[in-house]
Design an enzyme around this catalytic site. Structure first.
Site, PDB file in Angstrom:
ATOM      1  N   LYS A  61      77.781  18.366  13.052  1.00  0.00           N
ATOM      2  CA  LYS A  61      78.322  18.394  11.688  1.00  0.00           C
ATOM      3  C   LYS A  61      78.248  19.831  11.184  1.00  0.00           C
ATOM      4  O   LYS A  61      77.168  20.436  11.149  1.00  0.00           O
ATOM      5  CB  LYS A  61      77.511  17.465  10.796  1.00  0.00           C
ATOM      6  CG  LYS A  61      78.028  17.358   9.378  1.00  0.00           C
ATOM      7  CD  LYS A  61      77.180  16.350   8.615  1.00  0.00           C
ATOM      8  CE  LYS A  61      77.638  16.181   7.188  1.00  0.00           C
ATOM      9  NZ  LYS A  61      76.781  15.203   6.475  1.00  0.00           N
ATOM     10  N   LYS A 109      82.199  16.345  13.014  1.00  0.00           N
ATOM     11  CA  LYS A 109      82.676  16.369  11.631  1.00  0.00           C
ATOM     12  C   LYS A 109      82.673  17.805  11.135  1.00  0.00           C
ATOM     13  O   LYS A 109      81.650  18.474  11.305  1.00  0.00           O
ATOM     14  CB  LYS A 109      81.746  15.505  10.768  1.00  0.00           C
ATOM     15  CG  LYS A 109      82.127  15.465   9.294  1.00  0.00           C
ATOM     16  CD  LYS A 109      81.147  14.604   8.507  1.00  0.00           C
ATOM     17  CE  LYS A 109      81.558  14.575   7.042  1.00  0.00           C
ATOM     18  NZ  LYS A 109      80.682  13.787   6.203  1.00  0.00           N
TER      19      LYS A 109
HETATM   20 ZN   LIG Z   1      73.339  14.381   3.409  1.00  0.00          ZN
END
Ligand SMILES: [Zn+2]
Length: 337
Positions: free
Chosen positions: A205, A258
């Protein structure tokens, strides 16, 4: 024409890729990547209260909804062939420890039960993090200097995941990029006999500017600082493999990258290095908002652009796509070209 020229023409004629593009049926026949509604995961933002459907202004078509609206939502999703949701909760009150995140009657726990009552077959994935529940909006506990504490946060995340398991979630998805989060969740779940519950790790992420609209939707913007001390530097790809490998070692059942669109190279890298695990990609709020805004201005053909984006994410190697376009895309796919 000399024999040599004729031979050259024949050779050229043998290599004409356009032959497969001549008609729609031929193109359909040789298509490498397909899209189907059951590849999509629909994110839901759940708030407490009754009869709430509050539109998120930076994400046209997305709303915060209350638990009593979920049964209706499920009927719509299942009617479109969408079989999975990713739940985010906006609690009634926030504190320094994010206490509502693991409360038995917390907003997400109530939502899980409402979704499962409405349709036991629906796959309920829950986001496991602290940022929506803490006053400071950070993904973990923080010390007096505002530093996000790592190991102290793990116990908290495990507690949240257990409360989601208790309420009936199918998959828990830790999203805070806290070191050791997958291992902490796995051992806590196993200790309670929840060997059956899968962990979808937000393994890779990035600290992205494209999360902006989500922060309005989930009301989880950090009150100070940013998330670059735990989320990844957008410049790094090799580090993604390290992050994913650690989560695989700790027992992740699926991995996520992501955002999706600016990171398709990373999706491909992770796909190739960990072919044995399902891979998800999160087509994030900013990616959604860009397409919506352009379409509303008449600058893009929304249907074509959305299906192209989702196809590109799948082509890069994602098995499942978390996307706010899920309902529209599923409806377009049902209707056909
Ligand atoms: Zn968070």
């Amino acid at each position: 024409m000399t024999p040599l020229e004729a031979e050259a023409l024949r050779a050229a004629g043998a290599k004409r890729p356009r032959r497969w593009r001549r008609t729609a049926a031929l193109r359909d026949l040789v298509r490498e990547t397909t899209l189907a509604p059951d590849d999509f995961v629909q994110p839901l933002f759940v708030v407490s209260g009754d009869d709430v459907r509050r539109p998120v202004s930076s994400m046209p078509g997305v709303a915060q909804i209350s638990t009593d609206q979920l049964a209706r939502e499920v009927v719509e999703l299942r009617g479109l062939g969408i079989k999975a949701v990713l739940l985010f909760g906006i609690p009634a009150s926030k504190d320094a420890y994010g206490s509502e995140s693991y409360a038995d009657d917390g907003v997400v726990q109530n939502a899980i039960r409402a979704l499962k009552d409405a349709d036991p077959e629906l796959v309920v994935v829950t986001d496991v993090c602290l940022c929506e529940y803490t006053e400071h909006g950070h993904c973990g506990l923080v010390d007096e200097d505002g530093t996000v504490l790592n190991d102290e946060t793990l116990e908290h995340l495990a507690r949240i995941a257990l409360s989601h398991a208790e309420a009936g979630a199918d998959v828990v998805a830790p999203s805070g990029m806290i070191d050791g989060m997958v291992g902490a969740l796995r051992s806590a779940l196993d200790a309670e006999g929840r060997h059956d519950l899968a962990i979808l790790s937000y393994a890779v992420k990035y600290a992205s500017a494209f999360y902006g609209p989500f922060r309005e939707a989930a009301e989880g913007a950090p009150a100070f600082g940013d998330r670059r001390s735990h989320q990844m530097d957008p410049a790094n790809a090799r580090e993604a493999i390290r992050e994913a490998a650690l989560d695989v070692d700790e027992g992740a059942d699926a991995l996520m990258v992501k955002p999706a669109l600016g990171y398709l190279d990373v999706v491909r890298d992770v796909r190739e290095r960990f072919p044995e695990l399902p891979l998800a990609a999160y087509n994030v709020s900013g990616e959604y908002a860009m397409v919506k805004a352009a379409a509303q201005n008449g600058w893009l053909d929304e249907r074509a652009a959305v299906l192209e984006v989702l196809t590109a994410i799948r082509r890069a190697g994602a098995d499942l796509v978390v996307t706010y376009h899920a309902k529209d895309a599923a409806a377009w796919l049902q209707r056909g070209p």
